[in-house]
Design a protein around this motif. Sequence first.
Motif, PDB file in Angstrom:
ATOM      1  N   VAL A  10     -14.697  -4.629  -1.794  1.00  0.00           N
ATOM      2  CA  VAL A  10     -14.103  -5.121  -0.552  1.00  0.00           C
ATOM      3  C   VAL A  10     -13.240  -4.056   0.108  1.00  0.00           C
ATOM      4  O   VAL A  10     -12.474  -3.356  -0.563  1.00  0.00           O
ATOM      5  N   ARG A  11     -13.377  -3.950   1.424  1.00  0.00           N
ATOM      6  CA  ARG A  11     -12.489  -3.140   2.243  1.00  0.00           C
ATOM      7  C   ARG A  11     -11.999  -3.999   3.400  1.00  0.00           C
ATOM      8  O   ARG A  11     -12.731  -4.872   3.882  1.00  0.00           O
ATOM      9  N   VAL A  12     -10.771  -3.734   3.851  1.00  0.00           N
ATOM     10  CA  VAL A  12     -10.206  -4.465   4.979  1.00  0.00           C
ATOM     11  C   VAL A  12      -9.924  -3.494   6.110  1.00  0.00           C
ATOM     12  O   VAL A  12      -9.169  -2.534   5.945  1.00  0.00           O
ATOM     13  N   CYS A  13     -10.542  -3.726   7.254  1.00  0.00           N
ATOM     14  CA  CYS A  13     -10.275  -2.962   8.462  1.00  0.00           C
ATOM     15  C   CYS A  13      -9.184  -3.682   9.244  1.00  0.00           C
ATOM     16  O   CYS A  13      -9.369  -4.823   9.667  1.00  0.00           O
ATOM     17  N   ALA A  14      -8.046  -3.018   9.406  1.00  0.00           N
ATOM     18  CA  ALA A  14      -6.909  -3.640  10.081  1.00  0.00           C
ATOM     19  C   ALA A  14      -6.023  -2.543  10.648  1.00  0.00           C
ATOM     20  O   ALA A  14      -6.227  -1.353  10.387  1.00  0.00           O
ATOM     21  N   SER A  15      -5.026  -2.953  11.419  1.00  0.00           N
ATOM     22  CA  SER A  15      -4.123  -1.986  12.037  1.00  0.00           C
ATOM     23  C   SER A  15      -3.290  -1.284  10.957  1.00  0.00           C
ATOM     24  O   SER A  15      -3.121  -1.796   9.851  1.00  0.00           O
ATOM     25  N   PRO A  16      -2.735  -0.103  11.273  1.00  0.00           N
ATOM     26  CA  PRO A  16      -2.043   0.696  10.259  1.00  0.00           C
ATOM     27  C   PRO A  16      -0.578   0.327  10.049  1.00  0.00           C
ATOM     28  O   PRO A  16       0.168   1.130   9.485  1.00  0.00           O
ATOM     29  N   ARG A  28       1.224  -5.056   1.827  1.00  0.00           N
ATOM     30  CA  ARG A  28       0.735  -6.320   1.264  1.00  0.00           C
ATOM     31  C   ARG A  28      -0.679  -6.162   0.708  1.00  0.00           C
ATOM     32  O   ARG A  28      -1.006  -6.720  -0.340  1.00  0.00           O
ATOM     33  N   LEU A  29      -1.517  -5.410   1.420  1.00  0.00           N
ATOM     34  CA  LEU A  29      -2.871  -5.178   0.918  1.00  0.00           C
ATOM     35  C   LEU A  29      -2.841  -4.370  -0.375  1.00  0.00           C
ATOM     36  O   LEU A  29      -3.595  -4.655  -1.317  1.00  0.00           O
ATOM     37  N   ALA A  30      -1.965  -3.363  -0.437  1.00  0.00           N
ATOM     38  CA  ALA A  30      -1.864  -2.557  -1.650  1.00  0.00           C
ATOM     39  C   ALA A  30      -1.397  -3.399  -2.830  1.00  0.00           C
ATOM     40  O   ALA A  30      -1.886  -3.237  -3.959  1.00  0.00           O
ATOM     41  N   GLU A  31      -0.444  -4.311  -2.590  1.00  0.00           N
ATOM     42  CA  GLU A  31       0.032  -5.192  -3.655  1.00  0.00           C
ATOM     43  C   GLU A  31      -1.091  -6.059  -4.201  1.00  0.00           C
ATOM     44  O   GLU A  31      -1.108  -6.409  -5.383  1.00  0.00           O
ATOM     45  N   ALA A  32      -2.037  -6.405  -3.319  1.00  0.00           N
ATOM     46  CA  ALA A  32      -3.176  -7.221  -3.745  1.00  0.00           C
ATOM     47  C   ALA A  32      -4.324  -6.371  -4.284  1.00  0.00           C
ATOM     48  O   ALA A  32      -5.355  -6.904  -4.688  1.00  0.00           O
ATOM     49  N   GLY A  33      -4.150  -5.042  -4.286  1.00  0.00           N
ATOM     50  CA  GLY A  33      -5.191  -4.156  -4.795  1.00  0.00           C
ATOM     51  C   GLY A  33      -6.388  -4.043  -3.884  1.00  0.00           C
ATOM     52  O   GLY A  33      -7.523  -3.874  -4.348  1.00  0.00           O
ATOM     53  N   GLU A  36      -8.291  -2.176  -0.550  1.00  0.00           N
ATOM     54  CA  GLU A  36      -8.351  -0.934   0.218  1.00  0.00           C
ATOM     55  C   GLU A  36      -8.261  -1.222   1.716  1.00  0.00           C
ATOM     56  O   GLU A  36      -8.999  -2.059   2.242  1.00  0.00           O
ATOM     57  N   LEU A  37      -7.367  -0.518   2.402  1.00  0.00           N
ATOM     58  CA  LEU A  37      -7.216  -0.642   3.848  1.00  0.00           C
ATOM     59  C   LEU A  37      -7.932   0.493   4.549  1.00  0.00           C
ATOM     60  O   LEU A  37      -7.766   1.659   4.196  1.00  0.00           O
ATOM     61  N   VAL A  38      -8.717   0.136   5.562  1.00  0.00           N
ATOM     62  CA  VAL A  38      -9.278   1.107   6.494  1.00  0.00           C
ATOM     63  C   VAL A  38      -8.476   0.958   7.784  1.00  0.00           C
ATOM     64  O   VAL A  38      -8.645  -0.020   8.517  1.00  0.00           O
TER      65      VAL A  38
END
Length: 413
Positions: free
Chosen positions: A31-37, A44-49, A51-53
């Motif tokens: 899974v990858r999440v495309c969202a604003s930086p 929050r995404l890092a805490e959930a493990g 990956e943010l794009v």
Amino acid sequence: MRVVLSTYGSRGDVEPMAALALRLQELGASVRVCASPDEEFSARLAEAGVELVPVGQSVRALVSGPPPAPSGISERAARLVEQFHAAVLGAAEPGGAVVATGLFPAVAGAQAAAERLGARFAYVALQPTVLPSPHHRPFEYPMAPYPPEVTDLRELWELNIGTMNTLFGEAVNTHRAAVGLPEVDNVRDHVLTGRPWLATDPLLDPWPSPAGAGRPEEGWPEGWPEAVQTGAWILPDERPLPADLSAFLAAGEAPVYVGFGSMPLRDPAGAAQAAVEAVRAQGRRVLLGRGWARLAEVDGAGDCFAVGEVNQQALFPKVAAVVHHGGAGTTTTAARAGVPQVLVPQMVDQPYWASRVAALGIGAAHDGPTPTAESLATALRHALAPATRERAAALAAGIRTDGAAAAAKLLLG
């Protein structure tokens, strides 16, 4: 399978995607999440493990700045379509899946990428007022209000097609043509798809079932699209409360929490002053959530405390009531905690959630977006009444927590 989750919006748009990502990963998906930086979203995404794009500019910077001129809306829409198309195209894979929510142009870009790749696409609404329904009005864009004389819901939703085409049709279709996709006459229905998902709690937001259970007596009228309601996507939060906040909570009776989440207010100092006066008038201490409105203590008195980003799942059961803007996530979190609510709706779906809280008897809906000490005190008196507290506590047990898991199984099944 690789799954790309795409969103452009506030924390209320990002955190549900993190919840879904967590459940998808548990089932073996990549899974990858495309969202604003925005830093708070990436944390929050890092805490959930997950990956943010990063895509586009900071949402907080966007909403905290001056409102765009009408002439600039088309340019911003076109840029979002292009940015999210490129990001999702690079992150997804043929035969995979793309799930999108958030601002419409960003969803359109993600949808076009999925279409080009041959990936499965699902649109998810995190609140119902974007989905055509014979039971509620479409929300209004401030620059494109509906004629006040039109009250028929079917006619309003037909007008909504024209509104979406006017605001976003050129940006969407120009980009589609540029990447070799056919133009569409109805951008709303194309992007929302014929079977959108709705990630809200069925108790807070009843949506008639396609199978008939829960439908109104007259049934689901022919010609209206049906949504798949999964339940709200809730990201478990195990973070402890800060020591200074815990000390404040332990120092007296339960305070009233006041926060407006990702809503920047025109007069945050005035809102904080009104809130403190209204809460004190009920004989309660006040806890201010700074949020994007930057609420702050007004006089340094010991009965008032301000806190930044915090675990609301741990905090709300410890307060007497929650005064907030009426976002779907905050409304659901407060309902799960069994605490009365006062909603001061600012925009989009927030008036809808205010009406639901009032109808369920678990709180009060403030009349209008700008509270005074007097108007907020009136709403708080209702929310703090024993009968309201009892209804809020009773309803809490019925709020579902398995929505993200249900959606993950639906996507991968």
